[in-house]
Design a protein around this motif. Structure first.
Motif, PDB file in Angstrom:
ATOM      1  N   GLU A   1     -37.166 -69.417  53.326  1.00  0.00           N
ATOM      2  CA  GLU A   1     -36.240 -70.384  52.724  1.00  0.00           C
ATOM      3  C   GLU A   1     -36.677 -70.870  51.358  1.00  0.00           C
ATOM      4  OE1 GLU A   1     -36.114 -73.289  55.926  1.00  0.00           O
ATOM      5  OE2 GLU A   1     -37.354 -74.650  54.751  1.00  0.00           O
ATOM      6  N   GLU A   2     -35.754 -71.512  50.661  1.00  0.00           N
ATOM      7  CA  GLU A   2     -36.036 -72.031  49.328  1.00  0.00           C
ATOM      8  C   GLU A   2     -37.028 -73.192  49.419  1.00  0.00           C
ATOM      9  OE1 GLU A   2     -32.888 -74.345  47.462  1.00  0.00           O
ATOM     10  OE2 GLU A   2     -32.003 -74.739  49.421  1.00  0.00           O
TER      11      GLU A   2
ATOM     12  N   LEU B   1     -38.082 -76.807  48.679  1.00  0.00           N
ATOM     13  CA  LEU B   1     -37.432 -78.072  48.337  1.00  0.00           C
ATOM     14  C   LEU B   1     -38.447 -78.987  47.664  1.00  0.00           C
ATOM     15  CD1 LEU B   1     -35.448 -78.678  51.656  1.00  0.00           C
ATOM     16  CD2 LEU B   1     -34.553 -77.783  49.485  1.00  0.00           C
TER      17      LEU B   1
ATOM     18  N   GLU C   1     -41.481 -86.484  51.327  1.00  0.00           N
ATOM     19  CA  GLU C   1     -41.152 -86.235  52.731  1.00  0.00           C
ATOM     20  C   GLU C   1     -41.024 -87.538  53.501  1.00  0.00           C
ATOM     21  OE1 GLU C   1     -43.216 -83.102  54.919  1.00  0.00           O
ATOM     22  OE2 GLU C   1     -43.834 -82.295  52.988  1.00  0.00           O
TER      23      GLU C   1
ATOM     24  N   GLU D   1     -37.416 -79.701  59.240  1.00  0.00           N
ATOM     25  CA  GLU D   1     -37.630 -79.238  60.619  1.00  0.00           C
ATOM     26  C   GLU D   1     -37.179 -80.316  61.588  1.00  0.00           C
ATOM     27  OE1 GLU D   1     -41.641 -79.211  62.092  1.00  0.00           O
ATOM     28  OE2 GLU D   1     -42.180 -80.996  60.968  1.00  0.00           O
TER      29      GLU D   1
HETATM   30  P1  AMP Z   1     -42.251 -77.760  58.970  1.00  0.00           P
HETATM   31  O1  AMP Z   1     -43.155 -77.537  60.139  1.00  0.00           O
HETATM   32  O2  AMP Z   1     -41.083 -76.835  58.908  1.00  0.00           O
HETATM   33  O3  AMP Z   1     -41.898 -79.200  58.715  1.00  0.00           O
HETATM   34  O4  AMP Z   1     -43.167 -77.433  57.703  1.00  0.00           O
HETATM   35  C1  AMP Z   1     -44.423 -78.037  57.536  1.00  0.00           C
HETATM   36  C2  AMP Z   1     -44.535 -78.557  56.133  1.00  0.00           C
HETATM   37  O5  AMP Z   1     -44.281 -77.524  55.187  1.00  0.00           O
HETATM   38  C3  AMP Z   1     -43.529 -79.646  55.788  1.00  0.00           C
HETATM   39  O6  AMP Z   1     -43.957 -80.894  56.213  1.00  0.00           O
HETATM   40  C4  AMP Z   1     -43.475 -79.511  54.292  1.00  0.00           C
HETATM   41  O7  AMP Z   1     -44.594 -80.150  53.689  1.00  0.00           O
HETATM   42  C5  AMP Z   1     -43.598 -78.033  54.074  1.00  0.00           C
HETATM   43  N1  AMP Z   1     -42.271 -77.411  53.971  1.00  0.00           N
HETATM   44  C6  AMP Z   1     -41.536 -76.889  54.981  1.00  0.00           C
HETATM   45  N2  AMP Z   1     -40.368 -76.399  54.529  1.00  0.00           N
HETATM   46  C7  AMP Z   1     -40.343 -76.613  53.199  1.00  0.00           C
HETATM   47  C8  AMP Z   1     -39.400 -76.357  52.161  1.00  0.00           C
HETATM   48  N3  AMP Z   1     -38.244 -75.729  52.395  1.00  0.00           N
HETATM   49  N4  AMP Z   1     -39.712 -76.738  50.902  1.00  0.00           N
HETATM   50  C9  AMP Z   1     -40.888 -77.343  50.645  1.00  0.00           C
HETATM   51  N5  AMP Z   1     -41.820 -77.624  51.573  1.00  0.00           N
HETATM   52  C10 AMP Z   1     -41.566 -77.272  52.843  1.00  0.00           C
END
Ligand code: AMP
Ligand code: GLY
Length: 429
Positions: free
Chosen positions: A185-186, A188, A192, A283
């Protein structure tokens, strides 16, 4: 009532602590628990994956309500199993927990329900994923679709790194079957925010805001961890942000799950990026965050058992969540080397001194008792949480307590909650 908490980290210690203060609770059990939960509950040495033994325990000890901390047993269907046995349990069914356990499913559901999230593609074959990334000249985020203990997400500012990450997941199978499907994915940009909501299928009750610190290093540098600290409330969670999250994320996703035959009951954790274009979902987690729970539950003024009971019985609309007019800050003290390799078994000193300080709660994350000593038993060791009149006050109290705690190779970030202080200064300017 007798209650059972499943899990053995700081989140579960905070839940046990909350329940042990409830007037309606007779006995608290924790499986497997840690040295901290042992002071408030009876620890039972059963693995969170051993559902049959947990069912047997719940029957034998006449447990009236079981609360599940971690995602793995939820995704593996522990709630379905307990319900089939006529046992009351807090948490979503396996079908609803898929929102965390299968990131490809979560992405499709978000797309279908028009929930704002990063643009993404889903791949089952390495060659296809590689070919797609090769066409990109901007960074991407590579995510293993299955559960990978918080390690399955790699942010790759350089597409070349993304190909390496894909190879590790899809070819070398570093996360086993969890990396067989990937989401690309892109990237972002923004701050947070973690938003938790109690959901009983019909009613959505959004909790106070919290912010996590995922990176191991100060200034949010280095690899991601399970979370190195948290604070609540988060100044960036304005009423406008909250309204948008409820309207654009929570309502449509809860509806989408219901339409998909997977009504949600439990606590849903939404990880968001507050982008220039509004909040977007990073997420979903099908459970309480760790260490967000430590700051949220120390601020909660309503009897925790009343709330959890109402969710399980589908009467959340009759509950009023009251919050202490206080801020909370939690600093995680970890073993040096975490989230990579680290040593365990180090004697921890100063726990009593820290816990005796006013408005300080020392939640154990990875500890165990060895005879009369408490020793380290995990990457994250303790989550030192303090209440204060505001974030600055809570931060000072938390760090004063952290200074009391000593063990060989202890590591903690010294900048937990600095971000909150910076944003409140900005908001006033
Ligand atoms: P997740 O488990 O999907 O929340 O990913 C863990 C961490 O990765 C997140 O808390 C973000 O710091 C980073 N992250 C996940 N997806 C993205 C995204 N699309 N863009 C930027 N950072 C991301
Ligand atoms: N603190 C992040 C999590 O619980 O997933």
């Amino acid at each position: 009532m007798n209650v059972l908490v499943i899990g053995g980290g700081g989140r579960e210690h905070a839940i046990v602590h909350g329940l042990s203060r409830s007037l309606r609770v007779t006995r608290v059990f924790c499986a497997p628990g840690n040295a901290g939960t042992a002071e408030l509950a009876e620890n039972v040495a059963i693995d969170v994956g051993d559902h049959a033994a947990l069912v047997a325990l719940a029957k034998e000890r006449k447990i009236d309500l079981t609360i599940v901390g971690p995602e793995a047993p939820l995704c593996a269907g522990i709630v379905d199993r307990f319900q089939a046995e006529g046992l009351r349990i807090f948490g979503p069914t396996a079908a609803a927990a898929r929102i965390e356990g299968d990131k490809a499913y979560a992405k499709k559901l978000m797309k279908h329900a028009h929930v704002p999230t990063a643009e993404a593609r889903i791949f089952n074959r390495f060659a296809d994923a590689k070919a797609y990334v090769a066409t990109r000249d901007t960074g991407v985020v590579v995510k293993a679709a299955g559960l990978a203990a918080g390690k399955g997400v790699v942010v790759c500012p350089d597409p070349a790194d993304a190909i390496l990450a894909l190879e590790r997941m899809m070819v070398q199978e570093e996360f086993g079957g969890a990396g067989a499907t990937v989401v690309v994915e892109e990237v972002l940009k923004g701050q947070e925010l973690s938003v938790h909501a109690f959901i009983d299928d019909r009613t959505i009750y959004v909790l106070e805001s919290a912010q996590d610190h995922k990176a191991i290093g100060e200034g949010d540098t280095g690899p991601n961890t399970g979370g190195m600290g948290a604070y609540s409330p988060a100044p960036i969670a304005t009423p406008e942000v909250y309204a948008a999250v409820e309207r654009d994320v929570l309502v449509p996703i809860v509806d989408a799950l219901r339409s998909d035959g997977a009504p949600y009951r439990g606590v849903l954790y939404v990880g968001l990026m507050l982008t220039a274009g509004g909040p977007k979902v990073l997420e979903f987690n099908c459970r309480f965050g760790d260490p967000e729970t430590q700051v949220l539950l120390t601020r909660l003024d309503t009897d925790l058992l009343d709330v959890l009971d109402a969710v399980v019985d589908g009467r959340l609309d009759q509950i009023d969540l009251r919050w202490k007019p206080k801020a909370a800050v939690c600093v995680v003290v970890a073993s040096k080397g975490y989230p990579g390799r680290y040593e365990s078994g180090k004697v921890i000193e100063g726990l009593q001194e820290a816990a005796g300080m006013p408005d300080v709660f020392v939640f154990h994350s990875g500890t165990k008792r060895v005879e009369h000593l408490t020793v380290t038993n995990g990457g994250r060791v303790v989550a030192v949480t303090a209440l204060g009149d505001d974030i600055a006050d809570a931060q000072q109290r938390a760090y004063r307590a952290v200074e009391q705690i000593r063990f060989e190779n202890a590591y903690y970030r010294r900048d937990i909650a600095d971000k909150a202080l910076r944003s409140s200064v900005r908001a006033e300017a």
